[in-house]
Design a protein around this motif. Structure first.
Motif, mmCIF file in Angstrom:
data_model
loop_
_atom_site.group_PDB
_atom_site.id
_atom_site.type_symbol
_atom_site.label_atom_id
_atom_site.label_comp_id
_atom_site.label_asym_id
_atom_site.label_seq_id
_atom_site.Cartn_x
_atom_site.Cartn_y
_atom_site.Cartn_z
ATOM 1 N N SER A 214 -13.524 -82.323 4.474
ATOM 2 C CA SER A 214 -12.412 -81.377 4.406
ATOM 3 C C SER A 214 -12.281 -80.835 2.987
ATOM 4 O O SER A 214 -12.593 -81.544 2.014
ATOM 5 N N ALA A 215 -11.897 -79.644 2.898
ATOM 6 C CA ALA A 215 -11.707 -79.011 1.592
ATOM 7 C C ALA A 215 -10.810 -77.790 1.763
ATOM 8 O O ALA A 215 -10.562 -77.351 2.885
ATOM 9 N N THR A 216 -10.350 -77.327 0.673
ATOM 10 C CA THR A 216 -9.570 -76.098 0.695
ATOM 11 C C THR A 216 -10.199 -75.110 -0.268
ATOM 12 O O THR A 216 -10.609 -75.483 -1.364
ATOM 13 N N THR A 217 -10.329 -73.915 0.172
ATOM 14 C CA THR A 217 -10.940 -72.890 -0.670
ATOM 15 C C THR A 217 -9.895 -71.839 -1.010
ATOM 16 O O THR A 217 -9.150 -71.391 -0.129
ATOM 17 N N ASN A 218 -9.839 -71.515 -2.245
ATOM 18 C CA ASN A 218 -9.118 -70.300 -2.619
ATOM 19 C C ASN A 218 -9.724 -69.785 -3.913
ATOM 20 O O ASN A 218 -10.640 -70.413 -4.470
ATOM 21 N N GLN A 219 -9.232 -68.694 -4.352
ATOM 22 C CA GLN A 219 -9.902 -68.005 -5.448
ATOM 23 C C GLN A 219 -9.940 -68.829 -6.713
ATOM 24 O O GLN A 219 -10.948 -68.889 -7.390
ATOM 25 N N GLU A 221 -9.864 -72.035 -7.085
ATOM 26 C CA GLU A 221 -10.794 -73.175 -6.997
ATOM 27 C C GLU A 221 -12.224 -72.726 -7.228
ATOM 28 O O GLU A 221 -12.994 -73.369 -7.933
ATOM 29 N N ILE A 222 -12.533 -71.615 -6.596
ATOM 30 C CA ILE A 222 -13.884 -71.075 -6.770
ATOM 31 C C ILE A 222 -14.118 -70.758 -8.238
ATOM 32 O O ILE A 222 -15.143 -71.138 -8.800
#
Lengths: 693, 106
Positions: A214-219, A221-222
């Protein structure tokens, strides 16, 4: 035969008359015949036949015309026509067309009196053919399934005419004559094999392994991750620039590692690695024995007054030396866990090859060194100063020196007939101190009566006869060629621990000679020791005067070299193979007998009996041949004639030190041991001297 | 790291520098990883404006190459918790703003 249509008569007679003539004619014809028969048979058959005939008398209708013979014979011709005589000729019907009655010309002439639908078919009709085909198939099936032994001819005779016709029909159909079952000797049999029970079996494969992520991506973090990665890259770039030399090193290291990994094949693994691994495995496998060796002390010894026990530890054996007797044992004085075993045979009729093996206590399953020899080994000795040098005496009389550093199977030196080898088995070899030119040298004794000194000079093995043993007690020094000196057979010898030149030789005649290297012509002393061959003689490790001897005459004797008679005599009730002084005490020694027992004596404790007498071989048939004390550890090794070497731990009672007194330093060392022995001897000397007086 | 004085330059720089594909998490074997990564890059560049098509392309290609039931998520921001077959997961960033998650689960 299938028939449908009735056959037509050529003469057409009216039915009534015809039927009468048919009926009457046979009756009249039969009657006289019957009567005649009755007359003929009356006498024979009697009433029974009459009664039978009477039952057949024909009844006549009462109104039957009585006709004469002529009338009966008269032929009446009637013509059968298709016209029905009863059919009306004058049927009229009203015709609406012509508006009048009109006779009908065609009258139905057919009258049906009786009708029967037969089940016969004409044999040429299609249906009949089909039926034939069907039945023939069925017959064939039956015929095939039954076996008939009878011959075809014999069977045909039995067939009725109908059957014959049938068979002819079949023949015409072009079919094989079917076999009939023998009705008199035929029985049908049926059987069914057992059906195996059905079983259900089901299995399910394991599903492919899964994992959760599981992970969460948003700008941001990238973004962050990119930044971190960039920094990492910069850092590595800097590193690459700074130490370019190191990198090369790494490369070369990598190359090395790859080459190493390529040689992963088991055959390429160096023997050293294998040896280490083997020892590791054995360490685990024999951990309990190792623990016993190091720490176990028989607790029950405290409760026994004097007696002690021997605890079996490792058992050494080698597959290829299984049938070879242990003929020699020797501990390495430098490597305390290493010992050499000589394999051969004492049996004159079973001489063959020999084997020189070196075992370590650290690996009991496989020898450390293996040397195969053509002749059986009789004795061996490991050099004290050069532990890689091993002197070996063979049954064929030769002596050899093996070098453990050279892993060839050949000795580095070997005596030949040219270089003075013995003519009889070599019974003992013993290394001496290096001579003045620092050449290693050793002595050997053989049944041919020679005691020979061997010196290793460069590549040669120089020999010199030290003494020639003779039977009559005086060593003869070439006293004329006219009389051949009868030689005594030397079987064992030992050099004095302190006095360099002094040594004793045991002989097959049972005598022990005390000799000096200085005098090759005579013995210093001769002891009439045993009644049979002396198997071993050994100087005491501590006391300079004392030596021990053992023999096949069941006895072990302890001597004071100054006295002609034995100080002690022990009868062990079996031939004694070997005897050895303990290195830790002047009064302790061990002897092995051919009945498989080890006897341990401590003169300080008991002067009459062994304080330990223990059977140590698995079977009673096994004979013990040799015994040797480890120079430091409280263990002994014993060899038997089946090629086994057993290691035994000596229990505390068998190595008893003088009792410690409170507050006193117990004096230790050789002096104490000498004193201890001296004390025992002095006790004995007085009575013996008294006897002498 | 981001300096407020030069936001525009920073942004341009960021776009330029951060275009390379960056694997955030994977448990694929080396060969498969490289192949999948290249496929993702190709798809995202081909359908730069349509993430759905890119995802479809990746999914279909992966199904053909490595057997069925691949799932692909492409987006600029999302959260997920997935169950995947071991050695069949790739989670990567691309182009500075896209996240691609490819996994297999049948």
């Amino acid at each position: 035969m299938p028939q449908k249509a009735t056959s037509q008569k050529s003469k057409q007679v009216s039915p009534k008359v015809a039927s009468q003539s048919i009926k009457t004619a046979p009756l009249k014809a039969v009657k006289p015949a019957v009567k005649k028969k009755d007359d003929e048979n009356a006498t024979d058959m009697g009433d029974v036949a009459d009664e039978w005939m009477q039952g057949k008398t024909l009844l006549k209708p009462p109104d039957q015309l009585q006709l004469s013979e002529a009338e009966l014979k008269e032929e009446l011709t009637r013509v059968l026509t298709a016209n029905n005589p009863h059919a009306p000729q004058n049927i009229v019907r009203y015709s609406f067309k012509e508006r009048c009655y009109k006779p009908i010309s065609n009258v139905d002439q057919l009258a049906i009196h009786f009708s029967l639908d037969g089940n016969m078919l004409h044999k040429d009709s299609d249906e009949a053919r089909r039926q034939k085909a069907r039945t023939s198939i069925a017959e064939e099936y039956v015929a095939d399934s039954t076996a008939v032994d009878g011959s075809e001819d014999g069977r045909k005779e039995n067939l009725g005419p109908d059957e014959e016709k049938e068979s002819e029909d079949k023949g015409s159909r072009g079919k094989k004559e079917q076999k009939l079952t023998n009705q008199f000797n035929f029985s049908e049999r049926a059987s069914q094999t057992h059906n195996n029970p059905l079983r259900e079996k089901a299995s399910q494969t394991e599903p492919p392994p899964r994992a959760n992520f599981s992970a969460t991506t948003n700008q941001w973090e990238i973004y962050d991750y990119y930044i971190v990665e960039l920094q990492k890259q910069e850092r590595t770039k800097e590193k690459q620039k700074a130490p370019p030399v190191k990198k090369e090193d790494e490369k070369s290291k990598k190359k090395q590692s790859t080459t190493e990994s390529q040689s992963d094949d088991i055959t390429k693994v160096s023997p050293k690695v294998v040896q280490i691994l083997e020892r590791m495995v054995n360490q685990n496998r024999f951990d309990d024995i190792a623990q016993d060796f190091k720490y176990f002390e028989d607790a029950s010894d405290e409760f026994r007054e004097q007696e002690g026990t021997l605890l079996p530890l490792w058992k050494f054996q080698y597959e290829k030396a299984k049938k070879l007797a242990v003929t020699a044992l020797c501990w390495s004085q430098v490597y305390k866990d290493l010992f050499a075993v000589g394999h051969g045979s004492y049996d004159f009729t079973k001489q063959g090859h020999g084997m020189l093996l070196f075992y370590s206590l650290k690996n009991s399953t496989y020898p450390e060194f293996i040397f195969k020899t053509d002749s059986g080994i009789m004795c061996l000795d490991i050099h004290v100063g050069h532990p890689h040098l091993v002197a070996v005496g063979f049954y064929d009389g030769s002596v050899a020196v093996y070098n453990m550093k050279e892993m060839g199977s050949q000795p580095i030196h070997k005596s030949t007939a040219m270089t003075g080898k013995h003519t009889d088995p070599v019974w003992q070899v013993k290394w001496q101190k290096d001579d003045m030119d620092n050449h290693p040298n050793f002595f050997s004794v053989s049944s041919d009566g020679r005691v020979t000194s061997w010196t290793l000079v460069k590549n040669e093995l120089m020999y010199m006869d030290v003494i020639k043993l003779s039977v009559d007690g005086v060593a003869l020094e070439g006293q004329g060629d006219d009389q051949l000196p009868t030689m005594a057979c030397g079987t064992s010898f030992d050099f004095h621990k302190q006095i360099d030149y002094l040594y004793i030789v045991g002989t097959a005649e049972g005598k022990i000679h005390k000799c000096s290297k200085a005098y090759s012509s005579q013995f210093l002393e001769t002891y009439n020791a045993h009644n049979m061959a002396v198997d071993a003689v050994r100087w005491n490790h501590f006391h300079p005067k004392v030596f021990i001897s053992c023999s096949a005459d069941w006895t072990v004797k302890i001597w004071d070299q100054t006295i002609n008679t034995p100080m002690f005599t022990f009868d062990l009730n079996a031939p004694v193979g070997d005897v050895a002084w303990a290195p830790y005490s002047s009064t302790v020694f061990a002897a092995v007998t051919t009945d498989g027992k080890v006897h341990v004596f401590d003169l300080n404790v008991n002067k009459y009996k062994a304080i330990c007498e223990q059977l140590v071989v698995a079977k009673k048939k096994n004979k013990l041949t040799h015994v040797e004390f480890n120079p430091v550890h409280p263990i002994i090794i014993v060899g038997d004639d089946r090629g086994y070497v057993t290691c035994l731990k000596v229990s505390p009672n068998l190595r008893k030190m003088p009792k410690e007194k409170k507050g006193q330093d117990v004096p230790k060392g050789p002096e104490v041991e000498v004193a201890k022995m001296e004390k025992i001897l002095s006790l004995l000397r007085e009575p013996t001297s008294a006897v002498k007086k | 790291m981001a300096e407020p004085t030069e936001p525009k330059k920073e942004e341009a720089d960021y776009k330029r520098v951060h275009s390379f594909p960056l694997i955030r998490h994977t448990d694929m074997p080396e060969e498969m990883r490289v192949e999948t990564m290249e496929l993702c890059v190709t798809a995202c560049e081909k359908f730069a404006t349509n993430n759905e098509n890119a995802a479809k392309m990746i999914k279909e290609t992966m199904d053909k190459k490595f057997g069925s039931s691949w799932h692909v998520v492409i987006g600029e921001g999302f959260g997920f918790e997935i169950t995947h077959e071991v050695k069949n997961l790739l989670y990567m960033f691309f182009g500075g703003s896209l996240a691609v998650c490819v996994w297999k689960c049948s």
